[in-house]
Design a protein around this motif. Sequence first.
Motif, mmCIF file in Angstrom:
data_model
loop_
_atom_site.group_PDB
_atom_site.id
_atom_site.type_symbol
_atom_site.label_atom_id
_atom_site.label_comp_id
_atom_site.label_asym_id
_atom_site.label_seq_id
_atom_site.Cartn_x
_atom_site.Cartn_y
_atom_site.Cartn_z
ATOM 1 N N ILE A 119 0.867 -1.173 0.000
ATOM 2 C CA ILE A 119 0.000 0.000 0.000
ATOM 3 C C ILE A 119 0.903 1.222 0.000
ATOM 4 O O ILE A 119 1.845 1.304 0.785
ATOM 5 C CB ILE A 119 -0.924 0.014 1.230
ATOM 6 C CG1 ILE A 119 -1.777 -1.254 1.225
ATOM 7 C CG2 ILE A 119 -1.795 1.261 1.227
ATOM 8 C CD1 ILE A 119 -2.522 -1.496 2.489
ATOM 9 N N TYR A 120 0.600 2.145 -0.898
ATOM 10 C CA TYR A 120 1.402 3.356 -1.025
ATOM 11 C C TYR A 120 0.541 4.568 -0.727
ATOM 12 O O TYR A 120 -0.640 4.597 -1.047
ATOM 13 C CB TYR A 120 1.977 3.484 -2.443
ATOM 14 C CG TYR A 120 2.775 2.279 -2.866
ATOM 15 C CD1 TYR A 120 4.027 2.031 -2.319
ATOM 16 C CD2 TYR A 120 2.271 1.381 -3.803
ATOM 17 C CE1 TYR A 120 4.756 0.917 -2.695
ATOM 18 C CE2 TYR A 120 3.001 0.267 -4.186
ATOM 19 C CZ TYR A 120 4.243 0.039 -3.625
ATOM 20 O OH TYR A 120 4.963 -1.060 -3.988
ATOM 21 N N ASP A 121 1.148 5.565 -0.126
ATOM 22 C CA ASP A 121 0.470 6.835 0.102
ATOM 23 C C ASP A 121 1.456 7.932 -0.271
ATOM 24 O O ASP A 121 2.397 8.208 0.457
ATOM 25 C CB ASP A 121 0.030 6.986 1.559
ATOM 26 C CG ASP A 121 -0.715 8.290 1.801
ATOM 27 O OD1 ASP A 121 -0.872 9.079 0.850
ATOM 28 O OD2 ASP A 121 -1.131 8.509 2.944
ATOM 29 N N HIS A 122 1.229 8.527 -1.426
ATOM 30 C CA HIS A 122 2.097 9.593 -1.909
ATOM 31 C C HIS A 122 1.468 10.968 -1.674
ATOM 32 O O HIS A 122 1.832 11.931 -2.328
ATOM 33 C CB HIS A 122 2.425 9.392 -3.384
ATOM 34 C CG HIS A 122 3.143 8.101 -3.656
ATOM 35 N ND1 HIS A 122 4.446 7.892 -3.299
ATOM 36 C CD2 HIS A 122 2.708 6.940 -4.204
ATOM 37 C CE1 HIS A 122 4.804 6.672 -3.637
ATOM 38 N NE2 HIS A 122 3.770 6.077 -4.184
ATOM 39 N N ASP A 126 -4.412 6.561 -0.378
ATOM 40 C CA ASP A 126 -3.766 5.253 -0.459
ATOM 41 C C ASP A 126 -3.988 4.598 -1.819
ATOM 42 O O ASP A 126 -5.058 4.721 -2.422
ATOM 43 C CB ASP A 126 -4.296 4.323 0.634
ATOM 44 C CG ASP A 126 -3.863 4.752 2.027
ATOM 45 O OD1 ASP A 126 -2.841 5.449 2.140
ATOM 46 O OD2 ASP A 126 -4.543 4.374 2.995
ATOM 47 N N ILE A 127 -2.967 3.882 -2.269
ATOM 48 C CA ILE A 127 -3.007 3.115 -3.512
ATOM 49 C C ILE A 127 -2.680 1.666 -3.158
ATOM 50 O O ILE A 127 -1.660 1.395 -2.509
ATOM 51 C CB ILE A 127 -1.953 3.620 -4.528
ATOM 52 C CG1 ILE A 127 -2.140 5.111 -4.836
ATOM 53 C CG2 ILE A 127 -1.950 2.770 -5.788
ATOM 54 C CD1 ILE A 127 -3.333 5.431 -5.672
ATOM 55 N N LEU A 128 -3.537 0.721 -3.581
ATOM 56 C CA LEU A 128 -3.269 -0.694 -3.372
ATOM 57 C C LEU A 128 -2.462 -1.228 -4.552
ATOM 58 O O LEU A 128 -2.809 -0.976 -5.711
ATOM 59 C CB LEU A 128 -4.571 -1.491 -3.281
ATOM 60 C CG LEU A 128 -5.562 -1.118 -2.187
ATOM 61 C CD1 LEU A 128 -6.796 -2.020 -2.278
ATOM 62 C CD2 LEU A 128 -4.932 -1.219 -0.823
ATOM 63 N N GLU A 129 -1.404 -1.963 -4.255
ATOM 64 C CA GLU A 129 -0.660 -2.674 -5.288
ATOM 65 C C GLU A 129 -1.135 -4.111 -5.243
ATOM 66 O O GLU A 129 -0.963 -4.806 -4.237
ATOM 67 C CB GLU A 129 0.846 -2.604 -5.045
ATOM 68 C CG GLU A 129 1.632 -3.361 -6.107
ATOM 69 C CD GLU A 129 3.113 -3.407 -5.810
ATOM 70 O OE1 GLU A 129 3.891 -2.939 -6.657
ATOM 71 O OE2 GLU A 129 3.479 -3.924 -4.741
ATOM 72 N N GLN A 137 2.100 -7.259 -14.821
ATOM 73 C CA GLN A 137 2.532 -6.190 -13.928
ATOM 74 C C GLN A 137 1.471 -5.973 -12.864
ATOM 75 O O GLN A 137 0.335 -6.406 -13.006
ATOM 76 C CB GLN A 137 2.805 -4.907 -14.701
ATOM 77 C CG GLN A 137 1.609 -4.351 -15.436
ATOM 78 C CD GLN A 137 1.969 -3.150 -16.277
ATOM 79 O OE1 GLN A 137 3.119 -2.751 -16.322
ATOM 80 N NE2 GLN A 137 0.998 -2.570 -16.942
ATOM 81 N N ALA A 138 1.876 -5.310 -11.812
ATOM 82 C CA ALA A 138 0.961 -5.055 -10.701
ATOM 83 C C ALA A 138 -0.134 -4.078 -11.120
ATOM 84 O O ALA A 138 0.090 -3.194 -11.942
ATOM 85 C CB ALA A 138 1.725 -4.507 -9.513
ATOM 86 N N LEU A 140 -2.300 -1.071 -9.866
ATOM 87 C CA LEU A 140 -2.335 -0.029 -8.843
ATOM 88 C C LEU A 140 -3.741 0.532 -8.819
ATOM 89 O O LEU A 140 -4.232 1.067 -9.824
ATOM 90 C CB LEU A 140 -1.313 1.065 -9.142
ATOM 91 C CG LEU A 140 0.143 0.597 -9.171
ATOM 92 C CD1 LEU A 140 1.068 1.746 -9.548
ATOM 93 C CD2 LEU A 140 0.553 -0.010 -7.843
ATOM 94 N N THR A 166 -7.673 -1.529 -16.963
ATOM 95 C CA THR A 166 -6.594 -2.026 -16.103
ATOM 96 C C THR A 166 -6.654 -3.526 -15.903
ATOM 97 O O THR A 166 -5.739 -4.125 -15.394
ATOM 98 C CB THR A 166 -6.646 -1.367 -14.701
ATOM 99 O OG1 THR A 166 -7.870 -1.722 -14.070
ATOM 100 C CG2 THR A 166 -6.482 0.121 -14.794
#
Length: 168
Positions: A119-122, A126-129, A137-138, A140, A166
């Motif tokens: 999980i990313y938070d830029h 939040d973005i789930l991979e 590929q993953a 997002l 996607t």
Amino acid sequence: MVERICVGAIAGAFGVRGEVRLKSFTSEPSDVAAYGPLWSEDGKRSFTVRLTRPVTGGLGARLSGVETREDAEALKGATLWVDRERLPSLPDDEFYHTDLIGLSVYDAGGVLIGKVRAIYDHGAGDILEIFGPGRKQALLLPFTRAFVPTVDLAAGRIIADPPEETEE
């Protein structure tokens, strides 16, 4: 072993008297010091944390048992963990990232998309991979109600509605 959650990491030494530069993984960075003793990843060492000041890239902190710059430098890269029961409970629509990682993700028709790998938070949410069988590929996916209408921790699954372009 008691389940523990990673709440921070030592980014390096700060100053000459054993102070460390602490990177907090809590939603309110200063909360990292409020959860009681923090543990090393292997559970062999515990630290009480006293925050000293904001510093570039994190927080200045004093850890119990860390008295010299050399002691602080030796901890660079170490992660800090808290006993799960020391964390506050969350409202029904909020989740700890650690609880989401590894959950199976299905589309609305019940087809497996993959598993949450990270999980990313830029800064914009939040973005789930998601990665799974048949994917080159993953995927997002924004962690919003529009794209992720259902999270069922008890069943260990997420229902997602990814945009058609996607899907692979």
